[in-house]
Design an enzyme around this catalytic site. Structure first.
Site, mmCIF file in Angstrom:
data_model
loop_
_atom_site.group_PDB
_atom_site.id
_atom_site.type_symbol
_atom_site.label_atom_id
_atom_site.label_comp_id
_atom_site.label_asym_id
_atom_site.label_seq_id
_atom_site.Cartn_x
_atom_site.Cartn_y
_atom_site.Cartn_z
ATOM 1 N N SER A 144 17.922 2.769 -5.722
ATOM 2 C CA SER A 144 17.762 3.251 -4.344
ATOM 3 C C SER A 144 19.021 3.996 -3.907
ATOM 4 O O SER A 144 20.125 3.725 -4.410
ATOM 5 C CB SER A 144 17.571 2.041 -3.419
ATOM 6 N N TYR A 157 20.727 -5.861 -0.958
ATOM 7 C CA TYR A 157 19.883 -4.836 -1.588
ATOM 8 C C TYR A 157 20.749 -3.737 -2.228
ATOM 9 O O TYR A 157 20.507 -3.302 -3.348
ATOM 10 C CB TYR A 157 18.985 -4.262 -0.496
ATOM 11 N N LYS A 161 20.834 -2.844 -6.146
ATOM 12 C CA LYS A 161 20.454 -1.508 -6.617
ATOM 13 C C LYS A 161 21.622 -0.819 -7.336
ATOM 14 O O LYS A 161 21.411 -0.064 -8.294
ATOM 15 C CB LYS A 161 19.944 -0.662 -5.452
HETATM 16 N N1 NAD Z 1 9.757 3.136 -0.543
HETATM 17 C C1 NAD Z 1 10.972 3.662 -0.583
HETATM 18 O O1 NAD Z 1 11.300 4.632 0.117
HETATM 19 C C2 NAD Z 1 11.995 3.100 -1.520
HETATM 20 C C3 NAD Z 1 13.297 3.612 -1.447
HETATM 21 C C4 NAD Z 1 14.241 3.158 -2.358
HETATM 22 C C5 NAD Z 1 13.882 2.205 -3.305
HETATM 23 N N2 NAD Z 1 12.618 1.710 -3.313
HETATM 24 C C6 NAD Z 1 12.299 0.714 -4.340
HETATM 25 O O2 NAD Z 1 11.051 1.059 -4.922
HETATM 26 C C7 NAD Z 1 10.387 -0.136 -5.338
HETATM 27 C C8 NAD Z 1 8.985 -0.158 -4.748
HETATM 28 O O3 NAD Z 1 9.095 -0.119 -3.348
HETATM 29 P P1 NAD Z 1 7.854 0.064 -2.368
HETATM 30 O O4 NAD Z 1 8.344 0.855 -1.239
HETATM 31 O O5 NAD Z 1 6.662 0.486 -3.121
HETATM 32 O O6 NAD Z 1 7.693 -1.469 -1.874
HETATM 33 P P2 NAD Z 1 6.430 -2.293 -1.386
HETATM 34 O O7 NAD Z 1 6.973 -3.404 -0.582
HETATM 35 O O8 NAD Z 1 5.405 -1.401 -0.792
HETATM 36 O O9 NAD Z 1 5.823 -2.894 -2.768
HETATM 37 C C9 NAD Z 1 6.556 -3.816 -3.522
HETATM 38 C C10 NAD Z 1 5.620 -4.589 -4.428
HETATM 39 O O10 NAD Z 1 6.417 -5.511 -5.192
HETATM 40 C C11 NAD Z 1 5.764 -6.780 -5.208
HETATM 41 N N3 NAD Z 1 6.735 -7.840 -5.401
HETATM 42 C C12 NAD Z 1 7.674 -8.279 -4.513
HETATM 43 N N4 NAD Z 1 8.363 -9.307 -5.030
HETATM 44 C C13 NAD Z 1 7.868 -9.526 -6.271
HETATM 45 C C14 NAD Z 1 8.176 -10.454 -7.296
HETATM 46 N N5 NAD Z 1 9.140 -11.389 -7.140
HETATM 47 N N6 NAD Z 1 7.466 -10.385 -8.444
HETATM 48 C C15 NAD Z 1 6.496 -9.464 -8.614
HETATM 49 N N7 NAD Z 1 6.149 -8.571 -7.664
HETATM 50 C C16 NAD Z 1 6.830 -8.603 -6.509
HETATM 51 C C17 NAD Z 1 5.065 -6.865 -3.862
HETATM 52 O O11 NAD Z 1 4.018 -7.831 -3.869
HETATM 53 C C18 NAD Z 1 4.576 -5.426 -3.677
HETATM 54 O O12 NAD Z 1 3.292 -5.241 -4.245
HETATM 55 C C19 NAD Z 1 11.273 -1.296 -4.892
HETATM 56 O O13 NAD Z 1 12.106 -1.694 -5.967
HETATM 57 C C20 NAD Z 1 12.109 -0.679 -3.788
HETATM 58 O O14 NAD Z 1 13.332 -1.354 -3.624
HETATM 59 C C21 NAD Z 1 11.667 2.128 -2.441
#
Ligand code: NAD
Length: 252
Positions: A144, A157, A161
């Protein structure tokens, strides 16, 4: 019908029950991969796998808490039992537990580190043996902007990351002679995780202004970069972090 870019490859996508992981799982399946839709949320994982299959793709749902080594080992064994091998790992499952550093509890700290760093490390170890034997693999970690430029109210976080960048580079070096590439993506997308910063009046304009392209991507658009890194064509690219974030992080 022409062959997909991931034809007959087996991919594990963690956190694929919604958001970016779901987008990646759907795109990989559309490109011919057999996808293990891994999530802690059984219902969500099953719904995504069922809908991929209904669309003519190949997918199985696997329940797993990535922060728990025994759960990861069991899930990895289930995938190998059902699909034979693991060619591609997308470690994407994530959570946030925001708090200013002077208020953050040990539980909030540990939960976020266990999920992102522990989860990625356990899955890395679970797939590395098979990939080394077959002398092929694609590993993609999800980091991230918070791990690159820091953030306010999420030191847990940000640390997790940033740690993933070290994991990417070290694993890339250790696995290079087995023709396994290891890269990271720092995404930004419209998902449940980003709902507050996209919609809350206190944050939404400031955040949008920090994105040069001035818009949020849908998970599908971000998934396209996850596809490229998973293809054979990307075989000369390892140890890198791609920021797929509308230009928010440009220099590091
Ligand atoms: N959305 C963004 O803009 C963004 C930005 C930077 C980083 N990220 C990273 O991208 C990844 C996905 O993010 P997102 O926005 O799709 O999040 P989200 O919250 O929409 O989805 C996350 C998924 O991970 C699952 N999850 C959570 N804990 C878990 C565990 N212990 N074991 C198995 N599954 C688990 C949840 O049930 C969910 O389905 C994450 O690592 C997040 O940190 C996202």
């Amino acid at each position: 019908m022409s062959e997909g870019k991931l034809q007959d490859r087996v991919a594990v996508v963690t956190g694929a029950g919604q958001g970016i992981g779901e987008g990646v799982a759907r795109l990989y399946a559309a490109e011919g991969a057999q996808v293990a839709v891994v999530d802690i949320n059984q219902e969500a994982a099953q719904a995504v796998a069922d809908s991929i299959v209904a669309d003519g793709g190949q997918a199985v749902a696997v329940v797993c808490d990535v922060g728990n080594r025994a759960s990861v080992d069991e899930a990895a064994a289930t995938v190998v039992e059902q699909l034979g091998v693991i060619d591609i790992l997308v470690s994407n499952a994530g959570v946030t537990r925001p708090a200013m550093l002077w208020k953050m509890t040990d539980d909030e700290w540990n939960m976020v580190l266990d999920t992102h760093l522990g989860g990625s490390f356990y899955w890395l170890q679970a797939v590395a043996g098979g990939m080394r034997e077959q002398k092929y693999g694609r590993i993609i970690f999800t980091t991230s902007a918070a791990g690159i430029i820091g953030t306010i109210g999420q030191i847990n976080y940000s640390v997790a990351k940033a740690g993933l960048l070290g994991m990417t580079r070290s694993a890339a070096r250790e696995l290079a002679d087995s023709k396994i590439t290891v890269n990271a993506i720092a995404p930004a997308a419209s998902t449940p995780m980003t709902e507050v910063i996209r919609t809350d009046e206190r944050f939404k304009d400031t955040y949008l202004q920090s994105i040069p392209l001035k818009r949020w991507a849908e998970p599908d658009e971000v998934a396209a970069s996850y596809l490229f890194l998973a293809t054979e064509e990307a075989g000369y690219l390892t140890g890198q972090c791609l920021s797929v974030d509308g230009g928010r992080v440009m220099v590091r």
